[in-house]
Design a protein around this motif. Sequence first.
Motif, PDB file in Angstrom:
ATOM      1  N   SER A   1       0.825  -1.206   0.000  1.00 19.46           N
ATOM      2  CA  SER A   1       0.000   0.000   0.000  1.00 19.46           C
ATOM      3  C   SER A   1       0.859   1.256   0.000  1.00 19.46           C
ATOM      4  CB  SER A   1      -0.918   0.009   1.235  1.00 19.46           C
ATOM      5  OG  SER A   1      -0.152   0.085   2.419  1.00 19.46           O
ATOM      6  N   LEU A   2       0.211   2.376  -0.244  1.00 20.52           N
ATOM      7  CA  LEU A   2       0.889   3.657  -0.151  1.00 20.52           C
ATOM      8  C   LEU A   2       1.051   4.040   1.315  1.00 20.52           C
ATOM      9  CD1 LEU A   2      -1.016   5.642  -2.930  1.00 20.52           C
ATOM     10  CD2 LEU A   2       1.167   4.440  -3.124  1.00 20.52           C
TER      11      LEU A   2
ATOM     12  N   LYS B   1      -3.869   2.052  18.694  1.00 18.41           N
ATOM     13  CA  LYS B   1      -4.966   2.623  17.913  1.00 18.41           C
ATOM     14  C   LYS B   1      -4.436   3.527  16.801  1.00 18.41           C
ATOM     15  CE  LYS B   1      -8.673   2.372  21.344  1.00 18.41           C
ATOM     16  NZ  LYS B   1      -9.706   3.122  22.093  1.00 18.41           N
ATOM     17  N   ILE B   2      -3.340   4.238  17.082  1.00 16.66           N
ATOM     18  CA  ILE B   2      -2.727   5.082  16.048  1.00 16.66           C
ATOM     19  C   ILE B   2      -2.243   4.224  14.887  1.00 16.66           C
ATOM     20  CG2 ILE B   2      -0.712   6.525  15.528  1.00 16.66           C
ATOM     21  CD1 ILE B   2      -1.032   7.752  18.322  1.00 16.66           C
ATOM     22  N   SER B   3      -1.625   3.090  15.203  1.00 18.29           N
ATOM     23  CA  SER B   3      -1.144   2.178  14.162  1.00 18.29           C
ATOM     24  C   SER B   3      -2.304   1.646  13.325  1.00 18.29           C
ATOM     25  CB  SER B   3      -0.381   1.025  14.804  1.00 18.29           C
ATOM     26  OG  SER B   3       0.053   0.110  13.816  1.00 18.29           O
TER      27      SER B   3
ATOM     28  N   LYS C   1      -3.567   4.439  11.071  1.00 20.65           N
ATOM     29  CA  LYS C   1      -2.668   4.693   9.941  1.00 20.65           C
ATOM     30  C   LYS C   1      -2.778   3.598   8.886  1.00 20.65           C
ATOM     31  CE  LYS C   1       0.844   7.698  11.943  1.00 20.65           C
ATOM     32  NZ  LYS C   1       2.290   7.920  12.140  1.00 20.65           N
ATOM     33  N   ASN C   2      -2.919   2.355   9.327  1.00 18.98           N
ATOM     34  CA  ASN C   2      -3.098   1.258   8.371  1.00 18.98           C
ATOM     35  C   ASN C   2      -4.382   1.440   7.575  1.00 18.98           C
ATOM     36  OD1 ASN C   2      -0.746  -0.114   9.007  1.00 18.98           O
ATOM     37  ND2 ASN C   2      -1.710  -1.338  10.607  1.00 18.98           N
ATOM     38  N   ALA C   3      -5.447   1.848   8.273  1.00 15.11           N
ATOM     39  CA  ALA C   3      -6.730   2.059   7.592  1.00 15.11           C
ATOM     40  C   ALA C   3      -6.642   3.216   6.605  1.00 15.11           C
ATOM     41  CB  ALA C   3      -7.825   2.320   8.631  1.00 15.11           C
TER      42      ALA C   3
ATOM     43  N   LYS D   1      -6.139   5.475   1.087  1.00 17.11           N
ATOM     44  CA  LYS D   1      -5.345   6.278   0.154  1.00 17.11           C
ATOM     45  C   LYS D   1      -4.941   5.433  -1.061  1.00 17.11           C
ATOM     46  CE  LYS D   1      -1.500   9.591   0.321  1.00 17.11           C
ATOM     47  NZ  LYS D   1      -0.433  10.147   1.197  1.00 17.11           N
ATOM     48  N   THR D   2      -4.573   4.194  -0.801  1.00 17.41           N
ATOM     49  CA  THR D   2      -4.182   3.302  -1.891  1.00 17.41           C
ATOM     50  C   THR D   2      -5.364   2.997  -2.804  1.00 17.41           C
ATOM     51  OG1 THR D   2      -2.542   2.278  -0.423  1.00 17.41           O
ATOM     52  CG2 THR D   2      -3.094   1.086  -2.433  1.00 17.41           C
TER      53      THR D   2
END
Length: 235
Positions: free
Chosen positions: A174-175, A202-204, A207-209, A214-215
């Motif tokens: 992913s981007l 939760k931050i991780s 960011k993954n979501a 974005k991708t």
Amino acid sequence: MKFSFVTLFPNIIEGYFSDSILSRAISNHHISIDYVNPRDYTTNKHNKVDEPMIGGGAGMLMTPQPLFDTIEAIKNSSPDAYVVIATPVGKPFKQNDAKRLAKKEHVVFVSGRYEGMDERFIEQCADELFSMGDFILTGGELPSMVMCDAIARNVDGVLGNSDSLSIESFESSSLEAPSFSKPKNYNESEVPSELLKGNHAKISDLKNAMAKCKTKYFRPDMHKNLQLSERKKKR
């Protein structure tokens, strides 16, 4: 790691390595850069490096003798030098290529000019051919610089924080997730509140979501591959 640029116009390239990260990498001896001009290896009295194309055609072509002799001189002092040429017929240059080539000791970029290079030189001297995209430039210096930058970033010690490599776009399927800085509110647009709470798990997840979103929006082709990969893992 050593990079050599075979070019008729070294001045086009030199300035790029005089500032910022790559300049520090040179000063700290993580990488070295040198320039070799094929004109210095010509055997004709006018130091001519181009000739008309046999069979006709618009423009001039870089003739083989100076190029062959340039690479021979480089290989005499660096037998394992790996020769890379940017050309529209090459395969697309990818992040995995940058990471792979960063493990070489010496990469040589040969920059074409005019209407290109004699095909015999390409066939006999190039170790790998790459393209930057489906467009034509006036010379090979720019794509050579792009490849050098991408490769150099993956050389140990070049980046101050090597961990930053692991979260960049194209390092996974992913981007990279969107990034934010202070202030929290700017032009009536706020940073996602979860990023401000200090819960790293939760931050991780957030960011993954965001990276997946974005991708999906910018690179649906990559998102499709990401979905296929995730389905395989669940089996």
